[in-house]
Design a protein around this motif. Sequence first.
Motif, PDB file in Angstrom:
ATOM      1  N   SER A  21      23.794 -39.570  11.501  1.00  0.00           N
ATOM      2  CA  SER A  21      23.561 -39.763  12.235  1.00  0.00           C
ATOM      3  C   SER A  21      25.176 -38.859  13.342  1.00  0.00           C
ATOM      4  O   SER A  21      26.197 -39.704  13.187  1.00  0.00           O
ATOM      5  CB  SER A  21      23.227 -40.910  13.444  1.00  0.00           C
ATOM      6  OG  SER A  21      21.850 -41.461  12.970  1.00  0.00           O
ATOM      7  N   SER A  30      21.127 -30.282  24.652  1.00  0.00           N
ATOM      8  CA  SER A  30      19.721 -29.052  24.387  1.00  0.00           C
ATOM      9  C   SER A  30      19.762 -28.461  24.260  1.00  0.00           C
ATOM     10  O   SER A  30      18.883 -27.428  23.646  1.00  0.00           O
ATOM     11  CB  SER A  30      18.473 -29.834  25.626  1.00  0.00           C
ATOM     12  OG  SER A  30      19.102 -29.861  26.504  1.00  0.00           O
ATOM     13  N   GLY A  55      14.714 -26.142  17.466  1.00  0.00           N
ATOM     14  CA  GLY A  55      14.153 -26.498  16.418  1.00  0.00           C
ATOM     15  C   GLY A  55      13.849 -26.247  15.556  1.00  0.00           C
ATOM     16  O   GLY A  55      13.582 -26.270  14.359  1.00  0.00           O
ATOM     17  N   SER A  70      17.316 -33.043  11.613  1.00  0.00           N
ATOM     18  CA  SER A  70      17.046 -33.121  13.101  1.00  0.00           C
ATOM     19  C   SER A  70      17.282 -34.050  14.201  1.00  0.00           C
ATOM     20  O   SER A  70      18.708 -33.533  13.506  1.00  0.00           O
ATOM     21  CB  SER A  70      15.482 -34.188  12.824  1.00  0.00           C
ATOM     22  OG  SER A  70      15.715 -35.516  12.383  1.00  0.00           O
ATOM     23  N   ARG A  71      16.879 -33.349  15.057  1.00  0.00           N
ATOM     24  CA  ARG A  71      17.157 -33.458  16.489  1.00  0.00           C
ATOM     25  C   ARG A  71      16.572 -34.515  17.883  1.00  0.00           C
ATOM     26  O   ARG A  71      15.527 -34.037  17.596  1.00  0.00           O
ATOM     27  CB  ARG A  71      18.234 -32.400  17.092  1.00  0.00           C
ATOM     28  CG  ARG A  71      17.270 -31.118  17.471  1.00  0.00           C
ATOM     29  CD  ARG A  71      17.831 -30.540  17.747  1.00  0.00           C
ATOM     30  NE  ARG A  71      19.069 -30.137  19.411  1.00  0.00           N
ATOM     31  CZ  ARG A  71      19.786 -29.321  19.146  1.00  0.00           C
ATOM     32  NH1 ARG A  71      19.427 -28.023  18.953  1.00  0.00           N
ATOM     33  NH2 ARG A  71      20.442 -29.518  20.399  1.00  0.00           N
ATOM     34  N   ASP A  72      17.212 -35.684  18.559  1.00  0.00           N
ATOM     35  CA  ASP A  72      16.735 -36.023  19.824  1.00  0.00           C
ATOM     36  C   ASP A  72      17.366 -35.654  20.715  1.00  0.00           C
ATOM     37  O   ASP A  72      18.076 -36.142  21.193  1.00  0.00           O
ATOM     38  CB  ASP A  72      16.209 -37.624  19.098  1.00  0.00           C
ATOM     39  CG  ASP A  72      15.216 -38.431  20.124  1.00  0.00           C
ATOM     40  OD1 ASP A  72      15.763 -37.339  21.252  1.00  0.00           O
ATOM     41  OD2 ASP A  72      15.061 -39.459  19.804  1.00  0.00           O
ATOM     42  N   ASN A  73      16.808 -34.134  21.209  1.00  0.00           N
ATOM     43  CA  ASN A  73      17.378 -34.331  22.580  1.00  0.00           C
ATOM     44  C   ASN A  73      17.878 -35.678  23.532  1.00  0.00           C
ATOM     45  O   ASN A  73      18.425 -35.750  24.443  1.00  0.00           O
ATOM     46  CB  ASN A  73      16.627 -33.093  23.479  1.00  0.00           C
ATOM     47  CG  ASN A  73      17.232 -31.792  22.100  1.00  0.00           C
ATOM     48  OD1 ASN A  73      18.456 -31.762  21.760  1.00  0.00           O
ATOM     49  ND2 ASN A  73      16.582 -31.030  22.235  1.00  0.00           N
ATOM     50  N   ALA A  74      16.761 -36.587  23.187  1.00  0.00           N
ATOM     51  CA  ALA A  74      16.110 -37.234  24.422  1.00  0.00           C
ATOM     52  C   ALA A  74      17.870 -38.238  24.571  1.00  0.00           C
ATOM     53  O   ALA A  74      18.374 -39.169  25.192  1.00  0.00           O
ATOM     54  CB  ALA A  74      15.312 -37.689  24.769  1.00  0.00           C
ATOM     55  N   LYS A  75      17.698 -38.117  22.963  1.00  0.00           N
ATOM     56  CA  LYS A  75      19.411 -39.754  22.537  1.00  0.00           C
ATOM     57  C   LYS A  75      20.585 -38.638  22.602  1.00  0.00           C
ATOM     58  O   LYS A  75      21.343 -38.803  22.549  1.00  0.00           O
ATOM     59  CB  LYS A  75      18.853 -39.983  21.156  1.00  0.00           C
ATOM     60  CG  LYS A  75      17.441 -40.865  21.615  1.00  0.00           C
ATOM     61  CD  LYS A  75      16.751 -41.715  20.662  1.00  0.00           C
ATOM     62  CE  LYS A  75      16.186 -42.554  20.300  1.00  0.00           C
ATOM     63  NZ  LYS A  75      15.350 -43.390  19.621  1.00  0.00           N
ATOM     64  N   ASN A  76      20.301 -37.446  22.677  1.00  0.00           N
ATOM     65  CA  ASN A  76      21.284 -36.291  22.432  1.00  0.00           C
ATOM     66  C   ASN A  76      22.340 -36.817  20.618  1.00  0.00           C
ATOM     67  O   ASN A  76      23.499 -36.969  21.116  1.00  0.00           O
ATOM     68  CB  ASN A  76      22.852 -36.537  23.393  1.00  0.00           C
ATOM     69  CG  ASN A  76      22.554 -36.274  25.034  1.00  0.00           C
ATOM     70  OD1 ASN A  76      21.819 -35.783  24.803  1.00  0.00           O
ATOM     71  ND2 ASN A  76      23.675 -36.812  25.712  1.00  0.00           N
ATOM     72  N   THR A  77      21.171 -36.903  20.188  1.00  0.00           N
ATOM     73  CA  THR A  77      22.212 -37.047  18.520  1.00  0.00           C
ATOM     74  C   THR A  77      20.689 -36.040  17.136  1.00  0.00           C
ATOM     75  O   THR A  77      19.840 -35.542  17.727  1.00  0.00           O
ATOM     76  CB  THR A  77      21.500 -38.504  18.616  1.00  0.00           C
ATOM     77  OG1 THR A  77      21.658 -39.749  18.634  1.00  0.00           O
ATOM     78  CG2 THR A  77      21.253 -38.623  16.884  1.00  0.00           C
ATOM     79  N   TYR A  79      20.250 -35.231  13.342  1.00  0.00           N
ATOM     80  CA  TYR A  79      20.592 -36.263  12.387  1.00  0.00           C
ATOM     81  C   TYR A  79      20.185 -36.039  10.997  1.00  0.00           C
ATOM     82  O   TYR A  79      19.916 -34.259  10.937  1.00  0.00           O
ATOM     83  CB  TYR A  79      18.989 -37.694  12.215  1.00  0.00           C
ATOM     84  CG  TYR A  79      18.817 -38.648  13.660  1.00  0.00           C
ATOM     85  CD1 TYR A  79      19.354 -39.206  13.330  1.00  0.00           C
ATOM     86  CD2 TYR A  79      17.805 -37.816  14.451  1.00  0.00           C
ATOM     87  CE1 TYR A  79      18.844 -39.762  14.809  1.00  0.00           C
ATOM     88  CE2 TYR A  79      18.125 -38.547  15.198  1.00  0.00           C
ATOM     89  CZ  TYR A  79      18.712 -40.166  15.512  1.00  0.00           C
ATOM     90  OH  TYR A  79      18.322 -40.623  17.107  1.00  0.00           O
TER      91      TYR A  79
END
Length: 119
Positions: A21, A30, A55, A70-77, A79
Amino acid sequence: QVQLVESGGGLVQPGGSLRLSCAASGSGFSSAAMAWYRQAPGKQRELVATITNGGNVNYADFVKGRFTISRDNAKNTVYLQMNSLKPEDTAVYYCKAERSSVYRKYTYWGQGTQVTVSS
């Protein structure tokens, strides 16, 4: 200001899996292109995988079919799921973020997390 902190590294047996992570602080995640690099002892840092703000993903040939970014913009993370690990995957893995403005390009690096694949 942006800071990147990697986590999830460790010791794993060949054929095993790890999930790295990279958590980003600050604004603008984002819109940033993200990437994972790795550097083994005595070798140059090499690109592992990239993911754009839209993406789109790309992988180095040596990890295709085994790693997933992958990425999770809501979590600023971002992987990096690593499966079917091989001893040659042993390296320090670094997260990179890159944003561009009209005036300059901004590049940020994390401090890295050690991945060791060994029996």
